[in-house]
Design a protein around this motif. Structure first.
Motif, PDB file in Angstrom:
ATOM      1  N   THR A   1       0.813  -1.227   0.000  1.00 29.66           N
ATOM      2  CA  THR A   1       0.000   0.000   0.000  1.00 29.66           C
ATOM      3  C   THR A   1       0.841   1.271   0.000  1.00 29.66           C
ATOM      4  O   THR A   1       0.292   2.366  -0.148  1.00 29.66           O
ATOM      5  CB  THR A   1      -0.925   0.033   1.228  1.00 29.66           C
ATOM      6  N   ILE A   2       2.157   1.145   0.176  1.00 29.11           N
ATOM      7  CA  ILE A   2       3.016   2.332   0.229  1.00 29.11           C
ATOM      8  C   ILE A   2       3.159   2.915  -1.179  1.00 29.11           C
ATOM      9  O   ILE A   2       3.514   2.210  -2.126  1.00 29.11           O
ATOM     10  CB  ILE A   2       4.396   1.993   0.805  1.00 29.11           C
ATOM     11  N   LYS A   3       2.904   4.195  -1.307  1.00 30.57           N
ATOM     12  CA  LYS A   3       3.004   4.857  -2.613  1.00 30.57           C
ATOM     13  C   LYS A   3       4.428   4.746  -3.150  1.00 30.57           C
ATOM     14  O   LYS A   3       5.398   5.010  -2.442  1.00 30.57           O
ATOM     15  CB  LYS A   3       2.602   6.319  -2.482  1.00 30.57           C
ATOM     16  N   GLY A   4       4.542   4.355  -4.411  1.00 30.34           N
ATOM     17  CA  GLY A   4       5.845   4.261  -5.063  1.00 30.34           C
ATOM     18  C   GLY A   4       6.461   2.880  -5.023  1.00 30.34           C
ATOM     19  O   GLY A   4       7.463   2.624  -5.703  1.00 30.34           O
ATOM     20  N   VAL A   5       5.889   1.958  -4.251  1.00 30.29           N
ATOM     21  CA  VAL A   5       6.422   0.597  -4.190  1.00 30.29           C
ATOM     22  C   VAL A   5       6.020  -0.160  -5.454  1.00 30.29           C
ATOM     23  O   VAL A   5       4.877  -0.079  -5.911  1.00 30.29           O
ATOM     24  CB  VAL A   5       5.918  -0.140  -2.935  1.00 30.29           C
ATOM     25  N   GLY A   6       6.980  -0.877  -6.019  1.00 31.90           N
ATOM     26  CA  GLY A   6       6.720  -1.690  -7.197  1.00 31.90           C
ATOM     27  C   GLY A   6       7.354  -3.058  -7.044  1.00 31.90           C
ATOM     28  O   GLY A   6       8.037  -3.343  -6.048  1.00 31.90           O
ATOM     29  N   VAL A   7       7.122  -3.921  -8.020  1.00 36.45           N
ATOM     30  CA  VAL A   7       7.739  -5.244  -8.064  1.00 36.45           C
ATOM     31  C   VAL A   7       8.259  -5.469  -9.470  1.00 36.45           C
ATOM     32  O   VAL A   7       7.515  -5.275 -10.441  1.00 36.45           O
ATOM     33  CB  VAL A   7       6.742  -6.356  -7.678  1.00 36.45           C
ATOM     34  N   THR A   8       9.509  -5.834  -9.597  1.00 41.70           N
ATOM     35  CA  THR A   8      10.064  -6.147 -10.912  1.00 41.70           C
ATOM     36  C   THR A   8       9.312  -7.342 -11.495  1.00 41.70           C
ATOM     37  O   THR A   8       9.072  -8.327 -10.798  1.00 41.70           O
ATOM     38  CB  THR A   8      11.566  -6.460 -10.807  1.00 41.70           C
ATOM     39  N   ASP A   9       8.936  -7.243 -12.787  1.00 42.07           N
ATOM     40  CA  ASP A   9       8.049  -8.255 -13.369  1.00 42.07           C
ATOM     41  C   ASP A   9       8.768  -9.533 -13.775  1.00 42.07           C
ATOM     42  O   ASP A   9       8.217 -10.367 -14.493  1.00 42.07           O
ATOM     43  CB  ASP A   9       7.283  -7.673 -14.555  1.00 42.07           C
ATOM     44  N   HIS A  10      10.000  -9.707 -13.325  1.00 43.94           N
ATOM     45  CA  HIS A  10      10.739 -10.941 -13.542  1.00 43.94           C
ATOM     46  C   HIS A  10      11.682 -11.134 -12.358  1.00 43.94           C
ATOM     47  O   HIS A  10      11.975 -10.198 -11.626  1.00 43.94           O
ATOM     48  CB  HIS A  10      11.536 -10.886 -14.852  1.00 43.94           C
TER      49      HIS A  10
END
Length: 333
Positions: free
Chosen positions: A239-248
């Motif tokens: 839920t933290i703004k700006g957090v992402g996950v690399t798609d590989h």
């Protein structure tokens, strides 16, 4: 000797399979079986290794910066392909999947007061850098490369030391995590109080989202943490703004394939929390360049000390390869 030890020793010469290839099958097997759904090597919240002084700053940058070795597209077939049913389409999907898995795990008993926490973490680049440092500089720095560390679970002296507000003993961290609320917003608010802003070694201003990410990842580096608490932390992290996950899956310092949870640190770099794709445990952290910029030498000139950093360059890469609760200092699992 127990049965698992005998089993491990039966084929010690067998090659180790890639962990990413094992991830989906191992997870499905676990689900089917269960049928239910300080001080030696401290990881600080500012992510920086203790300063070695201006005299070695440029040398450090040159030695720690590494190019990504695997330049193939990891989304194509090959060793870096997304494994099985791992959902890396976004932070909510990936971290939600991790939380679902952890919520199905049995919560082990809290370590005893007389036990120790063993960690093995570091990187080949750190080891190389330490070995190449001149002896006179090594003697003057408080940092050294020791991948193996042991800390007492019940460390009353460290608990009473308030000089570093970002440091918590293993027992403090375990109990902080166990007491975290279910609601993500309330969880992050509690962690911001536990790890306050403006009191760390650099005391740099930070937004609420940056503060939340720092506080949560500081606790995440602790060991052990109850699996249900870790599940709540992952749901809050999403839920933290700006957090992402690399798609590989990406490669860590030792070449293992791991999940990378990312958040921009500044306009030039992003910080990554690395997770094991099999059991979603903490596997390390990286700082990666996302925008070309220049690091100048001590005199700010375009001389030989000038270094150009480009997207994909890795500024720091720390991998945790082992973590365990043991009965004595010096004991390894």
């Amino acid at each position: 000797m127990d049965e698992m030890t005998r089993l491990r020793e039966l084929r010690t010469d067998a090659p180790v399979p890639d962990r990413a290839d094992l991830a989906p099958g191992r997870r499905r097997l676990t689900d089917a079986i269960e049928g239910r759904s300080r001080r030696t090597f401290r990881l600080r919240a500012d992510w920086r290794i203790a300063s070695l002084g201006a005299v070695v700053a440029i040398t450090a940058a040159a030695l720690f910066v590494t190019q990504i070795v695997d330049t193939s597209d990891p989304r194509q077939s090959g060793p870096a392909t997304v494994a099985g049913d791992l959902d890396l389409s976004g932070p909510a999907a990936a971290l939600g999947q991790a939380a679902d898995f952890l919520e199905r795990q049995e919560v082990p008993p809290e370590p005893r007061a007389d036990q120790w926490i063993y960690l093995r973490q570091g990187s080949p680049e750190q080891e190389k850098y330490w070995k190449e440092l001149p002896a006179e500089i090594r003697d003057r720095t408080r940092w050294s490369y020791r991948p193996d560390s042991w800390v007492p679970y019940d460390d009353k002296a460290a608990e009473n030391d308030t000089s570093d507000t970002d440091y918590r003993t293993a027992r403090e961290s375990y109990r902080i995590a166990a007491g975290l609320p279910e609601d993500p917003e309330a969880l992050l608010a509690k962690l911001r109080k536990v790890f306050p802003s403006g009191t760390g070694p650099e005391s740099v201003p930070e937004t609420e989202d940056a503060h939340s990410f720092r506080a949560l990842t500081t606790l995440l580096e602790s060991y052990p943490l109850p699996p249900d608490a870790l599940a709540r932390m992952y749901r809050a992290m999403a839920t933290i703004k700006g957090v992402g996950v690399t798609d590989h899956l990406v490669r860590d310092a030792f070449g293992r394939q791991v999940v990378a949870v990312t958040r921009a640190h500044d306009q030039n770099t992003q910080r990554e929390i690395l997770l094991d794709p099999v059991d979603y445990s903490y596997a390390g952290r990286r700082e990666v360049v996302i925008r070309t910029y220049v690091v100048y030498g001590p005199d700010d000139s375009d001389g030989p000390d000038r270094t150009v950093l480009r997207p994909g360059d890795i500024l720091s890469d720390i991998a945790r390869t082992r973590a365990a609760v043991v009965d004595a200092k010096g004991q390894k699992p």
